[in-house]
Write an enzyme that holds these catalytic residues in place. Sequence first.
Site, PDB file in Angstrom:
ATOM      1  N   TYR A  85      -1.357  -0.885  10.386  1.00 15.84           N
ATOM      2  CA  TYR A  85      -1.521  -1.115   8.948  1.00 15.84           C
ATOM      3  C   TYR A  85      -0.325  -0.584   8.172  1.00 15.84           C
ATOM      4  O   TYR A  85       0.262  -1.293   7.345  1.00 15.84           O
ATOM      5  CB  TYR A  85      -2.812  -0.454   8.457  1.00 15.84           C
ATOM      6  N   SER A 129       0.850  -1.192   0.000  1.00 17.58           N
ATOM      7  CA  SER A 129       0.000   0.000   0.000  1.00 17.58           C
ATOM      8  C   SER A 129       0.880   1.234   0.000  1.00 17.58           C
ATOM      9  O   SER A 129       1.958   1.249   0.611  1.00 17.58           O
ATOM     10  CB  SER A 129      -0.912   0.025   1.228  1.00 17.58           C
TER      11      SER A 129
END
Length: 262
Positions: A159, A146
């Site tokens: 995350y 990501s």
Amino acid sequence: MTKCFAPFLSGRTALVTGGGGPLGRAFSAALAGAGARVVLVGRNAEALASGASLVEEAGGTARTARCDVSDPASVAALAAELAGEDISVLVNNAGVAGPVKPLVDIEPGEWDDVFAANVRGVYLVCRAFLPAMITAGRGDIVNVASVSGKRPLLNRTPYTASKMALIGLTRTLAGEVGPLGISVNTLSPGPVRGPRMARNFRLEAELTGSTVEGAERAFASRSALGRLVEQPEVAQALLAVLAMPGLCGADIDLSAGMIAPA
């Protein structure tokens, strides 16, 4: 289904973890459109069946298998179940978004759950399916990271940390198996429109007292194009990565030009 690529994956079998999710289904359809036989892997049998139906309706061939990628026993069982498949493309897409709150409010169990799915799962799946690729002397692994792993994303520390860890895993693994004929790369999407981002915007709105629409606008304003990334765009990017035989150890951003806040 993405149709902008010729069937350059004909004769190859691709395994997609997180295959029952929106992005997993988009990846699977794109891979089938490029000629691959697709194995969709995930925890939800109904969602996997739905993804397989989309592939088959578009003329592709699909198989499903249930697995919790964070569990060594489950991954070992998956490898045994798929022993007859010649898997030469591996897309590690499974992952979780984790909590949306300040680090000091995150429980150790919440932190561990994110790393179990986003990092440990990739390690376990690669460990299970790499030996056959090494024996064959060819293979492609794409780990879905990501852009958030490389830019600040407040209230999302587990995350973002897990995605940066995944990029490090990819670069090191590429050095290990590249000489053996296997390419390993990461694809780092920015904010992709779908249920996960909708959840994040809702939680961010609750945390900050803004509206969901306002949270989305604020997030999208950080990108050069001023918008979210769409799922078909990420699927096309996956095919582009696989279509470049000289690409190894790379990290490809697809983020609409996402930049760090000032």
